[in-house]
Design an enzyme around this catalytic site. Structure first.
Site, PDB file in Angstrom:
ATOM      1  N   CYS A  63     -13.182  16.903  35.386  1.00  0.00           N
ATOM      2  CA  CYS A  63     -13.411  17.377  34.020  1.00  0.00           C
ATOM      3  C   CYS A  63     -14.468  16.485  33.349  1.00  0.00           C
ATOM      4  O   CYS A  63     -15.611  16.441  33.801  1.00  0.00           O
ATOM      5  CB  CYS A  63     -12.085  17.407  33.270  1.00  0.00           C
ATOM      6  SG  CYS A  63     -12.157  18.032  31.586  1.00  0.00           S
TER       7      CYS A  63
ATOM      8  N   ASP B 101     -12.991  29.456  35.601  1.00  0.00           N
ATOM      9  CA  ASP B 101     -13.100  28.367  34.607  1.00  0.00           C
ATOM     10  C   ASP B 101     -13.719  28.915  33.328  1.00  0.00           C
ATOM     11  O   ASP B 101     -14.918  29.223  33.285  1.00  0.00           O
ATOM     12  CB  ASP B 101     -13.954  27.234  35.175  1.00  0.00           C
ATOM     13  CG  ASP B 101     -13.900  25.970  34.342  1.00  0.00           C
ATOM     14  OD1 ASP B 101     -13.763  26.081  33.110  1.00  0.00           O
ATOM     15  OD2 ASP B 101     -13.996  24.874  34.923  1.00  0.00           O
TER      16      ASP B 101
ATOM     17  N   HIS C 242     -10.218  26.025  35.401  1.00  0.00           N
ATOM     18  CA  HIS C 242     -10.555  24.630  35.117  1.00  0.00           C
ATOM     19  C   HIS C 242      -9.308  23.767  35.357  1.00  0.00           C
ATOM     20  O   HIS C 242      -8.194  24.173  35.049  1.00  0.00           O
ATOM     21  CB  HIS C 242     -11.009  24.479  33.667  1.00  0.00           C
ATOM     22  CG  HIS C 242     -11.580  23.144  33.356  1.00  0.00           C
ATOM     23  ND1 HIS C 242     -12.869  22.789  33.692  1.00  0.00           N
ATOM     24  CD2 HIS C 242     -11.039  22.058  32.754  1.00  0.00           C
ATOM     25  CE1 HIS C 242     -13.096  21.550  33.295  1.00  0.00           C
ATOM     26  NE2 HIS C 242     -12.002  21.076  32.734  1.00  0.00           N
TER      27      HIS C 242
END
Length: 270
Positions: free
Chosen positions: A150, A207, A239
């Protein structure tokens, strides 16, 4: 400079307003030395976590750039998994000087802290971790990789664009584009042609924060990169598909991504 052979931590997963799921992987420390330590950075120190195989080393090094939820148990467990694979894994707390994200359960203040961290500071902290690995005698600085998730996935791209100290990077769903800020004046898509090491990017088809068109834009920019880079998109994955403590976890994508990461590191001498 050498940390104890083993240490225990009472730290838990940072919940980030969602419960830790029973699927969360828990890697034991059998055959490892691991624990928290204070990492010198200039005249100060920041918290960090290490994990390594038992033995004198030196071991190949993997820097772990954390997600925005801080230096919590998932990141520590990731370090232990890397240590089980033969690496000295180092995870400095790259956010702590802007604030302690583990004190929040709402995402807005967590993002405010994470996106206030200057790229220059982040890169300097990763450099400091490598300096510590060398000074401790535990790390082989001829075999260094970096991975991150991330926010930390973006950090991998940016560090690979400025550092001559790594052999390879693996970025897990790191943001590729975005508006420039004082802290983050460039984005990965803008530095793709200047990468100083080969990077593997692992992304999820579903995502919502990283649309596939930005992945394809990055793929196009990587054609000009001085080192071979690859992007992999996992079908059905969202994600955070490697974050096994959250509902976004996608077991097959996480498994395939972990295997691809280790192969990438080994194929590039890490």
């Amino acid at each position: 400079m050498t940390p104890p052979a083993s240490a225990t931590s009472a730290a838990s997963h940072h919940l980030a307003a969602t419960p830790v799921l029973t699927q969360a992987i828990r890697t034991d420390s059998i055959g490892l030395g691991c624990g928290e330590f204070e990492l010198p950075v200039g005249d100060a120190t920041i918290p960090a976590y290490f994990a390594r195989p038992v033995g004198s080393g030196p071991f190949p090094v993997v820097l772990v750039a954390m997600e925005i939820f801080g230096l919590h148990e998932y990141i520590r467990d990731t370090c232990r998994r890397l240590a089980k694979a033969g690496y000295l894994a180092l995870a400095p707390d790259l956010l702590i000087r802007q604030g302690d994200v583990t004190q929040f359960t709402e995402i807005a203040p967590i993002r405010d802290i994470a996106y206030a961290v200057p790229d220059s500071q982040m890169c300097g902290d990763l450099d400091a971790a490598l300096d510590w690995a060398h000074a401790s005698g535990l790390g082989d600085l001829e075999r260094v990789g970096v991975t991150g998730f991330c926010w930390g996935g973006r950090a991998v791209w940016m560090y690979a664009a400025q550092s001559n100290r790594i052999r390879a990077g693996v970025a897990w769903y790191g943001k590729l584009a975005g508006e420039a800020t004082d802290a983050m004046p460039q984005s990965p898509v803008e530095v793709a042609g200047t990468l100083k090491a080969p990077v593997l990017g692992l992304y999820g088809e579903r995502d919502a924060g990283i649309p596939l068109d930005t992945v394809e834009a990055m793929r196009a920019e990587l054609q000009a990169a001085p080192h071979p880079c690859e992007l992999v998109v996992y079908p059905g994955a969202e994600h955070g598909f490697h974050a096994d403590y959250r509902p976004s976890y996608h077991q097959e994508a996480a498994r395939q991504g972990w295997k691809a990461m280790l192969q990438w590191f080994r194929s590039h001498g890490v």
